[in-house]
Scaffold this motif. Structure first.
Motif, mmCIF file in Angstrom:
data_model
loop_
_atom_site.group_PDB
_atom_site.id
_atom_site.type_symbol
_atom_site.label_atom_id
_atom_site.label_comp_id
_atom_site.label_asym_id
_atom_site.label_seq_id
_atom_site.Cartn_x
_atom_site.Cartn_y
_atom_site.Cartn_z
ATOM 1 N N ARG A 35 1.168 -1.958 -2.981
ATOM 2 C CA ARG A 35 0.980 -0.748 -2.870
ATOM 3 C C ARG A 35 0.560 0.607 -4.007
ATOM 4 O O ARG A 35 -0.379 1.370 -3.685
ATOM 5 N N GLN A 36 1.321 0.793 -4.999
ATOM 6 C CA GLN A 36 0.682 0.903 -6.061
ATOM 7 C C GLN A 36 -0.519 1.040 -6.944
ATOM 8 O O GLN A 36 -1.171 1.559 -6.702
ATOM 9 N N LEU A 37 -0.632 0.208 -6.523
ATOM 10 C CA LEU A 37 -1.914 -0.712 -7.296
ATOM 11 C C LEU A 37 -3.000 0.010 -5.913
ATOM 12 O O LEU A 37 -3.847 0.030 -6.786
ATOM 13 N N ARG A 38 -2.921 -0.623 -4.437
ATOM 14 C CA ARG A 38 -3.430 -0.115 -3.732
ATOM 15 C C ARG A 38 -3.429 1.619 -3.702
ATOM 16 O O ARG A 38 -5.409 2.327 -3.620
#
Length: 218
Positions: A3-6
């Motif tokens: 989620r953080q990467l997205r």
């Protein structure tokens, strides 16, 4: 983690889209709706990362500043002469402008009345300092005439470099910028560099332009 990467990818997509529009149309003529459409994201996604258009502009100017400082550090690590370092810095900024819209937008925002928020310095003030330090070094190394006015030359060089991009924005493709920077240096070298040292730096200007063209082809 995914989620953080997205979220980071979405933020980067929004910044790139905003930079492209700011560069092509200017800050005032670009709306948040334009950016949402260009980035192909939702308004919610944009507002999650940026509360206002001004925040986008500031983030782009900060990225442009980081890129300039990083480039200056990489050039200094080469251990070359001060004048060569200065030339490599300007050609490096030209290459960054060809590569993507962040550097181009940072320059346009700086000429469009967008204020830099503290502690970020105005891009032109930062560029003046980067250039002035290398001009002082070049005088000490006898690569420039000893009686030059460093402040005047630094201001003229910033104006020359930025003006080249401002004029070129509406008259020619950005890929022409390295050629214009080479032309700029051919003029400056003949006016600032002692005759015996000119051939080295005229040759360097041609080589640095060629290196960018080779990079673009790959």
């Amino acid at each position: 983690m995914a989620r953080q990467l997205r979220a980071e990818q979405t933020r980067s997509t929004i910044l790139t889209a905003a930079a492209d529009l700011f560069d092509r149309h200017g800050y005032e003529s670009t709306s948040l709706s334009d950016i949402v459409q260009h980035a192909n994201v939702t308004k919610g996604a944009l507002y999650f990362h940026f509360a206002a258009k001004e925040d986008l502009a500031h983030a782009i100017m900060e990225l442009q500043s980081q890129a300039s400082r990083r480039l200056a550090g990489e050039v200094d690590d080469r251990g070359c002469s001060s004048l060569e370092a200065l030339m490599r810095l300007t050609f490096g900024l030209a290459r960054l402008s060809v590569e993507g819209p962040i550097t181009r937008a940072g320059l346009r925002l700086a000429t469009g009345g967008v204020e830099a928020r503290a502690p970020l310095r105005h891009p032109f003030t930062e560029l003046l300092d980067l250039i002035s330090r290398r001009l002082v070094g070049a005088v000490k190394e006898a690569d420039l005439h000893p009686d030059i006015d460093v402040d005047a030359v630094a201001h003229s060089l910033v104006s020359f470099f930025v003006g080249t991009r401002v004029v070129g924005r509406t008259t020619e493709p950005v890929t022409r910028l390295p050629r214009r920077v080479a032309e700029m240096w051919h003029v400056l070298i003949r006016g600032l560099v002692p005759v015996t040292r000119r051939p080295r730096y005229l040759t360097l200007a041609t080589r640095l332009e060629r290196e960018i063209r080779v990079y673009e082809m790959h």
